[in-house]
Design a protein around this motif. Structure first.
Motif, PDB file in Angstrom:
ATOM      1  N   ARG A   1     -49.138   5.805  48.451  1.00 35.53           N
ATOM      2  CA  ARG A   1     -47.699   5.681  48.240  1.00 35.53           C
ATOM      3  C   ARG A   1     -47.056   4.682  49.208  1.00 35.53           C
ATOM      4  N   ARG A   2     -47.619   4.542  50.379  1.00 36.95           N
ATOM      5  CA  ARG A   2     -47.027   3.631  51.367  1.00 36.95           C
ATOM      6  C   ARG A   2     -47.610   2.236  51.196  1.00 36.95           C
ATOM      7  N   PRO A   3     -46.785   1.200  51.404  1.00 33.89           N
ATOM      8  CA  PRO A   3     -47.269  -0.171  51.189  1.00 33.89           C
ATOM      9  C   PRO A   3     -48.187  -0.624  52.319  1.00 33.89           C
ATOM     10  N   LEU A   4     -49.099  -1.517  51.985  1.00 39.19           N
ATOM     11  CA  LEU A   4     -49.954  -2.189  52.952  1.00 39.19           C
ATOM     12  C   LEU A   4     -49.326  -3.516  53.336  1.00 39.19           C
ATOM     13  N   LEU A   5     -49.636  -3.963  54.539  1.00 40.03           N
ATOM     14  CA  LEU A   5     -49.186  -5.279  54.996  1.00 40.03           C
ATOM     15  C   LEU A   5     -50.420  -6.136  55.210  1.00 40.03           C
ATOM     16  N   ILE A   6     -50.631  -7.113  54.310  1.00 39.77           N
ATOM     17  CA  ILE A   6     -51.757  -8.042  54.397  1.00 39.77           C
ATOM     18  C   ILE A   6     -51.186  -9.386  54.795  1.00 39.77           C
ATOM     19  N   ASP A   7     -51.532  -9.802  56.002  1.00 39.08           N
ATOM     20  CA  ASP A   7     -50.981 -11.045  56.571  1.00 39.08           C
ATOM     21  C   ASP A   7     -49.453 -11.029  56.559  1.00 39.08           C
ATOM     22  N   GLY A   8     -48.864  -9.849  56.785  1.00 38.15           N
ATOM     23  CA  GLY A   8     -47.411  -9.706  56.853  1.00 38.15           C
ATOM     24  C   GLY A   8     -46.731  -9.518  55.525  1.00 38.15           C
ATOM     25  N   LYS A   9     -47.473  -9.572  54.401  1.00 41.28           N
ATOM     26  CA  LYS A   9     -46.866  -9.418  53.081  1.00 41.28           C
ATOM     27  C   LYS A   9     -47.111  -8.006  52.568  1.00 41.28           C
ATOM     28  N   PRO A  10     -46.074  -7.315  52.088  1.00 40.11           N
ATOM     29  CA  PRO A  10     -46.257  -5.933  51.617  1.00 40.11           C
ATOM     30  C   PRO A  10     -46.984  -5.894  50.274  1.00 40.11           C
ATOM     31  N   ILE A  11     -47.945  -4.958  50.176  1.00 37.05           N
ATOM     32  CA  ILE A  11     -48.702  -4.723  48.925  1.00 37.05           C
ATOM     33  C   ILE A  11     -48.375  -3.291  48.495  1.00 37.05           C
ATOM     34  N   THR A  12     -47.685  -3.150  47.372  1.00 34.87           N
ATOM     35  CA  THR A  12     -47.240  -1.836  46.917  1.00 34.87           C
ATOM     36  C   THR A  12     -48.332  -1.148  46.114  1.00 34.87           C
TER      37      THR A  12
END
Length: 438
Positions: free
Chosen positions: A387-398
């Motif tokens: 449910r929580r977004p990931l941050l890949i290289d500072g970009k959120p992945i929902t």
């Protein structure tokens, strides 16, 4: 009729009023008015009249009473002591006045009173006392005036202050008197000493011997010399003339007259040589440390990176022959040895390949947060399944979206930060093996 009367007398019964008057007095009865005279009654008479009561029913007029209540009351009244308020005269007594003390009495300490009295005896000027004496508290000029007048004219304040000053130790009294202000007569005698004369103690001892009544009894030779030096510094001596008007110098003019070379101290050759040797030694140490920086950098990197992985627990380098990629955190390294791994938080009924709770607090991380896959073209992708977004290289992945992972990509979730490292040699070798025909 005589028999009944004798029987009545024998029985002790009272005779009628008419018969009593005929037997006692052989004259006509005295006429009197039954109307009472109205006049003012005092307090005692009011009380006495209230006690008078008529005869009880059934009591005849001629029967004597056992006790007279009026006489009993008067006797009791005479026995009682008179209250103090009744015994005193009619004049009102004044209450004794309690001595009123000023509200600032507690702020003034005995040392302050002693300093105030000593300074006023020296200068006779309250303004000079306000400007020159340092008290234990910040008193205004009005406070000093009120305190001085209270010491002069208020007997209560004066008596209490005198008793408090008498109890001061001898050293405190001496220190307060040594700090007494200088009066005009003392400064005029010191001002007559030429500024060019040497500051020897004999000159000031001569002044003390010649004018013992002018100087304060606590003045010493050293205190006279120090005050004279202070007056000379501020050009207050008689032979020091301060220019006024157009001839007065300002700060810029005085600054231009100062020679900077005179302010510098003469050089010490031995000291300069020691300083130059110490400077060369320090520079040589700095150069040596700068040359060793690359070697220490390698050692720091080696110790900062954990040598034990979360999966195998054995010591290894950054990559080995079976590790395709590494998810490196601050404390733990997660080795990826299969083409697909699950990232999340392990629980009693759910186990994942990469347990983020080993790195830090991961109670906000989902049990299965993401999946990392290595595709056949040799590229890594991550899919967010939590449910929580990931941050890949500072970009959120929902949730439900994916992103590509490169070498040195940052992987962040709920405050936990990792670096994704790819073993390019092993990935290339596995790709070539799959692409080659069997």
């Amino acid at each position: 009729m005589s028999l009944p009367q004798e029987s009545m007398m024998q029985q002790g019964a009272p005779l009628p009023i008419k018969q009593q008057s005929e037997r006692g007095h052989h004259s006509t009865p005295r006429r009197s008015s039954s109307r009472s005279i109205k006049r003012k009654k005092f307090d005692d008479e009011l009380v006495e009249s209230s006690l008078k009561k008529g005869p009880k029913k059934g009591m005849e007029l001629g029967q004597p009473m056992e006790k007279d209540p009026l006489k009993e009351f008067l006797k009791e009244k005479e026995k009682r002591p008179m209250p103090p308020s009744v015994r005193t005269t009619g004049k009102k007594q004044k209450k004794p006045k309690t001595p009123q003390v000023s509200k600032d009495f507690g702020r003034w300490r005995p040392t302050d009173d002693l300093a105030l009295i000593t300074a006023i005896q020296q200068t006779n000027d309250l303004t000079a006392v306000y400007l020159g004496v340092k008290f234990s508290a910040r008193f205004t000029l009005k406070d000093i005036q009120e305190r001085w007048y209270a010491l002069l004219y208020d007997p209560v304040v004066s008596r209490l202050a005198t008793l408090a000053m008498k109890q001061l130790p001898a050293d405190v009294v001496t220190a307060a008197q040594n700090n007494a202000l200088w009066n005009k007569e003392e400064e005029s005698l010191l001002a007559n000493i030429p500024s060019s004369s040497p500051s020897s103690l004999e000159i000031f001892q001569d002044q003390l011997d010649k004018h013992p009544s002018t100087f304060h009894p606590c003045r010493t030779v050293v205190s006279l010399r120090n005050h004279w030096l202070l007056m000379r510094q501020y050009q207050l001596l008689s032979d020091q003339s301060v220019p006024t008007g157009e001839n007065a110098l300002n700060f810029s003019d005085v600054e231009e007259q100062i020679n900077d070379s005179e302010l510098l101290e003469p050089k010490d050759d031995s000291l300069e040589q020691e300083l130059s040797i110490a400077d060369r030694r320090q520079k040589r140490e700095i150069r040596k440390l700068e040359e060793e920086i690359p070697k220490w950098q390698v050692i720091v990197d080696e110790f900062c990176v954990p040598n034990k992985s979360a999966t195998s627990g054995v010591s290894s380098n950054e990559f080995d022959s079976q590790t395709l990629a590494v998810l490196r955190g601050r404390l733990v390294r997660y080795l990826m040895r299969s083409r697909e791994i699950a990232v999340g938080r392990s629980t009693a009924d759910n186990q994942v390949d990469v347990d983020l709770s080993l790195e830090g607090p991961a109670w906000k991380v989902s049990r299965k947060q993401a999946t990392i896959r290595l595709k056949s073209d040799g590229e890594y992708y991550v899919v967010n399944e939590g449910r929580r977004p990931l941050l890949i290289d500072g970009k959120p992945i929902t949730l439900g979206t994916k992103a590509r992972l490169h070498h040195n990509s940052t992987f962040e979730i709920c405050g936990l930060r990792f670096v994704f490292l790819i073993n390019q040699d092993l990935v290339t070798a596995s790709k070539e093996t799959k692409s080659s025909p069997q």
